[in-house]
Design a protein around this motif. Structure first.
Motif, PDB file in Angstrom:
ATOM      1  N   ALA A 141      37.807  28.316  45.148  1.00 44.58           N
ATOM      2  CA  ALA A 141      36.764  27.998  46.262  1.00 44.58           C
ATOM      3  C   ALA A 141      36.141  29.050  46.968  1.00 44.58           C
ATOM      4  O   ALA A 141      34.932  29.206  47.121  1.00 44.58           O
ATOM      5  N   PHE A 142      36.845  30.160  47.440  1.00 41.13           N
ATOM      6  CA  PHE A 142      36.230  31.340  48.009  1.00 41.13           C
ATOM      7  C   PHE A 142      35.148  31.975  46.899  1.00 41.13           C
ATOM      8  O   PHE A 142      34.063  32.141  47.223  1.00 41.13           O
ATOM      9  N   VAL A 143      35.720  32.241  45.699  1.00 41.22           N
ATOM     10  CA  VAL A 143      34.582  32.826  44.816  1.00 41.22           C
ATOM     11  C   VAL A 143      33.590  31.821  44.370  1.00 41.22           C
ATOM     12  O   VAL A 143      32.207  32.250  44.420  1.00 41.22           O
ATOM     13  N   ARG A 144      33.818  30.429  44.431  1.00 34.48           N
ATOM     14  CA  ARG A 144      32.409  29.634  44.307  1.00 34.48           C
ATOM     15  C   ARG A 144      31.541  29.722  45.436  1.00 34.48           C
ATOM     16  O   ARG A 144      30.275  29.381  45.092  1.00 34.48           O
ATOM     17  N   GLY A 145      31.996  29.792  46.503  1.00 35.92           N
ATOM     18  CA  GLY A 145      31.288  29.832  47.700  1.00 35.92           C
ATOM     19  C   GLY A 145      30.389  31.080  47.690  1.00 35.92           C
ATOM     20  O   GLY A 145      29.294  30.978  48.000  1.00 35.92           O
ATOM     21  N   PHE A 159      34.970  30.651  57.785  1.00 35.01           N
ATOM     22  CA  PHE A 159      35.970  30.364  59.034  1.00 35.01           C
ATOM     23  C   PHE A 159      37.410  30.716  58.324  1.00 35.01           C
ATOM     24  O   PHE A 159      37.963  29.598  57.587  1.00 35.01           O
ATOM     25  N   THR A 160      38.052  31.495  58.867  1.00 33.12           N
ATOM     26  CA  THR A 160      39.545  31.590  58.268  1.00 33.12           C
ATOM     27  C   THR A 160      40.572  30.783  59.473  1.00 33.12           C
ATOM     28  O   THR A 160      40.184  30.891  60.473  1.00 33.12           O
ATOM     29  N   ALA A 161      41.546  30.326  58.676  1.00 37.18           N
ATOM     30  CA  ALA A 161      42.618  29.628  59.377  1.00 37.18           C
ATOM     31  C   ALA A 161      43.770  29.646  58.312  1.00 37.18           C
ATOM     32  O   ALA A 161      43.753  28.798  57.429  1.00 37.18           O
ATOM     33  N   SER A 162      44.786  30.325  58.698  1.00 42.53           N
ATOM     34  CA  SER A 162      45.675  30.183  57.546  1.00 42.53           C
ATOM     35  C   SER A 162      47.091  31.098  57.733  1.00 42.53           C
ATOM     36  O   SER A 162      47.087  31.822  58.614  1.00 42.53           O
ATOM     37  N   GLY A 163      48.000  30.415  57.207  1.00 41.11           N
ATOM     38  CA  GLY A 163      49.424  31.303  57.310  1.00 41.11           C
ATOM     39  C   GLY A 163      49.658  32.169  56.388  1.00 41.11           C
ATOM     40  O   GLY A 163      50.813  32.729  56.616  1.00 41.11           O
ATOM     41  N   GLY A 164      48.743  32.275  55.333  1.00 37.66           N
ATOM     42  CA  GLY A 164      48.998  33.429  54.539  1.00 37.66           C
ATOM     43  C   GLY A 164      48.857  32.721  53.114  1.00 37.66           C
ATOM     44  O   GLY A 164      48.212  31.805  52.689  1.00 37.66           O
ATOM     45  N   ALA A 165      49.632  33.704  52.242  1.00 39.21           N
ATOM     46  CA  ALA A 165      49.626  33.098  50.701  1.00 39.21           C
ATOM     47  C   ALA A 165      50.469  31.729  50.550  1.00 39.21           C
ATOM     48  O   ALA A 165      51.292  31.593  51.433  1.00 39.21           O
ATOM     49  N   PRO A 178      43.152  40.383  45.705  1.00 42.44           N
ATOM     50  CA  PRO A 178      41.842  41.250  44.878  1.00 42.44           C
ATOM     51  C   PRO A 178      40.684  40.346  44.508  1.00 42.44           C
ATOM     52  O   PRO A 178      39.882  40.591  44.439  1.00 42.44           O
ATOM     53  N   ARG A 179      41.102  39.118  44.079  1.00 43.09           N
ATOM     54  CA  ARG A 179      40.017  38.333  43.428  1.00 43.09           C
ATOM     55  C   ARG A 179      38.736  38.140  44.492  1.00 43.09           C
ATOM     56  O   ARG A 179      37.644  38.327  44.271  1.00 43.09           O
ATOM     57  N   VAL A 206      45.979  36.358  54.022  1.00 41.13           N
ATOM     58  CA  VAL A 206      44.606  36.045  54.265  1.00 41.13           C
ATOM     59  C   VAL A 206      44.036  37.179  55.053  1.00 41.13           C
ATOM     60  O   VAL A 206      42.855  37.704  54.735  1.00 41.13           O
ATOM     61  N   MET A 207      44.856  37.598  55.941  1.00 38.58           N
ATOM     62  CA  MET A 207      44.633  38.443  56.955  1.00 38.58           C
ATOM     63  C   MET A 207      44.288  39.824  56.403  1.00 38.58           C
ATOM     64  O   MET A 207      43.514  40.482  56.862  1.00 38.58           O
ATOM     65  N   ALA A 208      45.083  39.877  55.301  1.00 39.59           N
ATOM     66  CA  ALA A 208      45.236  41.150  54.603  1.00 39.59           C
ATOM     67  C   ALA A 208      44.194  41.411  53.512  1.00 39.59           C
ATOM     68  O   ALA A 208      43.953  42.223  52.879  1.00 39.59           O
ATOM     69  N   ALA A 209      43.311  40.258  53.327  1.00 35.87           N
ATOM     70  CA  ALA A 209      42.282  40.048  52.364  1.00 35.87           C
ATOM     71  C   ALA A 209      41.163  39.893  52.862  1.00 35.87           C
ATOM     72  O   ALA A 209      40.481  40.753  53.761  1.00 35.87           O
ATOM     73  N   TYR A 210      40.296  38.714  52.692  1.00 31.04           N
ATOM     74  CA  TYR A 210      38.857  38.447  53.063  1.00 31.04           C
ATOM     75  C   TYR A 210      38.723  38.233  54.382  1.00 31.04           C
ATOM     76  O   TYR A 210      37.669  38.037  54.826  1.00 31.04           O
TER      77      TYR A 210
END
Ligand SMILES: [Zn+2]
Length: 283
Positions: A141-145, A159-165, A178-179, A206-210
């Motif tokens: 979904a991120f890539v499509r966005g 808008f991020t909100a996540s516990g991670g992978a 990386p994607r 998520v914090m460590a990526a986008y």
């Protein structure tokens, strides 16, 4: 008759619930009871203590976009349960339950729309959907966005909100780090801005990526932002961490983000930022 019902009938002080369940909301910040309607009118920010409640994509889009401008992007199709994962429950059952609860396909929803007259693509992560965890569906979904933003030649706002992978997808979820980073590079190559709004809570992969790769990094007040939890760090370094550690304000003070913006000002602030960054494109 259940034990609770039999007790309720015997004891006069355990009254039956007379008000509808969702009429009142207990604030997670100050613990006070607030009328749900009042909270809604106040953008889901507590009128008593300013606590910013977690909100999902539908409400976020409604708060953010100019009226009638929102059009959601379809949820991408991805291989489901690639590892045939099972802990106490099957992963497929967890997915099914989350979909029933949220009426969404997964934890990241994109929409095209306009903020204060500026066209954008916005992605909103839903912490209510399996902790906003990042698996194949979120990565896709991120890539499509990003691709939609490139197609429209507009900024991408996440808008991020996540516990991670998403642990149930193992290494495939980690591959989304990386994607998503490559997707952001595609946006940059197209000369388009990438704006991040960190909301409570954003952590882990998520914090460590986008979540930390924005050209402009905005956060909502008092959001918990972390890679690893406080207790893990404290027990590793054997030191007491400051009280406000891993909050938006701490990140701002230490130069990790650009601004902390109250939800009531967010729409206007985003409009201003997008206006600055898109000036050249418009010219
Ligand atoms: Zn409150």
């Amino acid at each position: 008759m259940s034990w609770l019902n039999s007790v309720r009938n015997v004891l006069p002080f355990v009254a039956k619930r007379e008000t509808p369940e969702n009429l009142w909301h207990k604030c997670k910040g100050c613990g006070q009871m607030i009328f749900t309607k009042e909270l809604e009118d106040n953008l889901y920010v507590c009128p008593k203590c300013d606590h910013h409640d977690r909100i999902g994509p539908k409400i976020r889009f409604a708060q953010l976009f100019d009226e009638g401008s929102c059009s959601e992007l379809p949820a991408p199709k991805v291989p489901e349960d690639p590892l045939k994962f099972r802990d106490q429950k099957r992963y497929t059952d967890r997915l099914k339950a989350a979909r029933t609860d949220s009426s969404e396909q997964d934890a990241l929803i994109n929409a095209r729309g306009a903020i204060d007259g500026h066209r954008v693509v916005v992605g909103v992560q839903d912490f209510g959907f399996m902790g906003g965890s990042m698996g194949l569906a979120v990565g896709e979904a991120f890539v499509r966005g990003v691709e939609a933003a490139i197609e429209d030649r507009v900024p991408y706002v996440i808008f991020t909100a996540s516990g991670g992978a998403r642990m149930q997808e193992g290494i495939l979820s980690l591959m989304q780090m990386p994607r998503s980073t490559v997707a952001i590079q595609m946006l940059h190559d197209a000369g388009l801005p990438y704006i991040v709004v960190l909301t409570d809570p954003t952590s882990g992969g998520v914090m460590a990526a986008y979540a930390m790769l924005g050209d402009v990094q905005i956060a909502e007040p008092k959001a918990t932002l972390a890679f690893t939890g406080r207790r893990v760090i404290e027990s590793t370094i054997r030191e007491k961490l400051p009280e406000d550690f891993q909050t938006s304000e701490y990140y701002l003070e230490h130069g990790m983000i650009d601004m902390v913006v109250h939800r009531k000002d967010l729409r206007e602030q985003l409009g201003t930022v997008i206006g600055y960054l898109s000036a050249r494109e418009a010219a």
